[in-house]
Design a protein around this motif. Structure first.
Motif, mmCIF file in Angstrom:
data_model
loop_
_atom_site.group_PDB
_atom_site.id
_atom_site.type_symbol
_atom_site.label_atom_id
_atom_site.label_comp_id
_atom_site.label_asym_id
_atom_site.label_seq_id
_atom_site.Cartn_x
_atom_site.Cartn_y
_atom_site.Cartn_z
ATOM 1 N N GLY A 202 -7.226 -12.837 1.171
ATOM 2 C CA GLY A 202 -6.632 -11.655 1.795
ATOM 3 C C GLY A 202 -7.527 -11.122 2.888
ATOM 4 N N GLY A 203 -6.912 -10.686 3.978
ATOM 5 C CA GLY A 203 -7.659 -10.122 5.107
ATOM 6 C C GLY A 203 -7.013 -10.565 6.399
ATOM 7 N N VAL B 126 -4.118 -11.733 7.094
ATOM 8 C CA VAL B 126 -3.248 -12.925 7.131
ATOM 9 C C VAL B 126 -1.977 -12.545 7.860
ATOM 10 N N ILE C 17 -10.063 -6.777 6.135
ATOM 11 C CA ILE C 17 -8.843 -6.108 5.661
ATOM 12 C C ILE C 17 -8.388 -5.060 6.662
ATOM 13 N N GLY C 18 -7.185 -5.267 7.192
ATOM 14 C CA GLY C 18 -6.578 -4.309 8.109
ATOM 15 C C GLY C 18 -7.317 -4.184 9.436
ATOM 16 N N HIS D 245 -8.589 -3.535 -5.852
ATOM 17 C CA HIS D 245 -8.509 -3.625 -4.385
ATOM 18 C C HIS D 245 -9.683 -2.849 -3.783
ATOM 19 N N LEU E 243 -2.975 -12.645 -0.302
ATOM 20 C CA LEU E 243 -2.596 -11.250 -0.577
ATOM 21 C C LEU E 243 -2.536 -10.592 0.801
ATOM 22 N N VAL E 244 -1.367 -10.074 1.143
ATOM 23 C CA VAL E 244 -1.096 -9.716 2.534
ATOM 24 C C VAL E 244 -0.726 -8.242 2.646
ATOM 25 N N GLY E 245 -1.412 -7.510 3.487
ATOM 26 C CA GLY E 245 -1.101 -6.104 3.708
ATOM 27 C C GLY E 245 -0.138 -5.948 4.867
ATOM 28 N N GLY E 246 -0.675 -5.610 6.039
ATOM 29 C CA GLY E 246 0.128 -5.265 7.219
ATOM 30 C C GLY E 246 1.291 -6.217 7.490
ATOM 31 N N LYS F 215 0.855 -1.197 0.000
ATOM 32 C CA LYS F 215 0.000 0.000 0.000
ATOM 33 C C LYS F 215 0.901 1.262 0.000
HETATM 34 C C1 PEP Z 1 -4.758 -6.051 1.708
HETATM 35 O O1 PEP Z 1 -4.393 -4.908 1.731
HETATM 36 O O2 PEP Z 1 -4.996 -6.563 0.616
HETATM 37 C C2 PEP Z 1 -4.900 -6.776 2.970
HETATM 38 C C3 PEP Z 1 -5.409 -7.973 2.937
HETATM 39 O O3 PEP Z 1 -4.493 -6.127 4.110
HETATM 40 P P1 PEP Z 1 -4.276 -6.790 5.570
HETATM 41 O O4 PEP Z 1 -3.458 -8.045 5.341
HETATM 42 O O5 PEP Z 1 -3.524 -5.766 6.339
HETATM 43 O O6 PEP Z 1 -5.625 -7.095 6.112
#
Ligand code: PEP
Length: 256
Positions: free
Chosen positions: A213-214, A216, A174-175, A97, A234-237, A11
């Motif tokens: 994703g969410g 993870v 998500i996040g 996204h 799909l991994v954010g933080g 991000k």
């Molecule tokens: C994302 O941004 O696609 C996501 C899944 O974020 P997070 O892992 O932080 O929930």
């Protein structure tokens, strides 16, 4: 055979130096993911070229853009095209996204245009879909997500749809630290594969990677990824912390 993929979505985080250090640290701990496993860094567009240089000697690693504009070229000050990100070494692009759908009003129709431009430029789209909390509470998540898929992808030929990666990302996870349970993820991924099979046939649907994703993280990745229709995340933080993301890469199952 479906690829198992750990995709990092940075991000709008990390400065240039921090980004380079993060990639170096991850690659030094996990230089060659096993065959069939792929790692993708979705970095800010400004960093694509440098990230590409960092990963180019490590098979299994690729770089992704986080977005492209839905027009080919022209007077769109500040926007970045599919051709541009491909020309500096991106191999993937995240499309649709939920943050872009919400804050930038990206509709399923606009996303279909982006998908076409990505494919024309040999980028692999990571197409995101997923429902909000009210939709989940109303119990209409399956129809909702099927609608996102059909409106943005079903104009594609079978040959084209095989080039897509899908990421199911429930917005409420998500996040937020709230993760879908492994069962909830499996149910939705199985449903999405059925939706794809109905349109393109089971053999095609069976070859499409569907990521979850969410929220993870290292501690829940293995349980989620072990589900039969979940092909990674799909991994954010958690992708911003080298040790967490390495644990996530190692939690990918063998290709199915
Ligand atoms: C994302 O941004 O696609 C996501 C899944 O974020 P997070 O892992 O932080 O929930």
């Amino acid at each position: 055979m479906r690829s198992q993929i750990a995709a990092a979505n940075w991000k709008m985080n990390l400065d240039f130096k921090q980004g380079k250090q993060l990639i170096e640290e991850i690659i030094s701990q996990e230089p060659t993911p096993e065959a069939g496993k792929k790692v993708v860094f979705a970095v800010p567009a400004l960093y694509i070229r440098s990230a590409r240089k960092k990963v180019k000697n490590n098979p299994g690693y690729s770089v992704s853009a986080q977005n492209i504009y839905h027009k080919k070229s022209g007077a769109f000050t500040g926007e970045i095209s599919a051709e541009m990100v491909a020309s500096v070494g991106a191999e993937y692009v995240i499309i649709g996204h939920s943050e872009r759908r919400e804050y930038f009003n990206e509709t399923n129709g606009i996303l279909a245009e982006k998908i076409n431009l990505a494919l024309e430029n040999n980028l692999t789209p990571i197409f995101c879909c997923g429902e909000s909390l009210p939709t989940r509470e109303a119990g209409t998540q399956n129809e909702f997500v099927a609608g996102q898929i059909s409106e943005s992808l079903f104009h594609l030929s079978a040959e084209q749809v095989l080039k897509i990666v899908i990421a199911y990302e429930p917005i409420w996870a998500i996040g937020t630290g709230k993760t879908a349970t492994a069962e909830q993820a499996q149910q939705m991924h199985h449903w999405l594969r059925q939706v794809l099979a109905k349109k393109y046939g089971q053999p095609i649907a069976d070859q499409i990677s569907i990521l979850y994703g969410g929220s993870v993280k290292g501690s829940n990745a293995q349980e989620i990824f072990s589900q039969p229709d979940v092909d990674g995340g799909l991994v954010g933080g958690a992708s911003l912390v080298a040790s967490e993301f390495v644990t996530i890469i190692r939690a990918l199952k063998k290709s199915v």
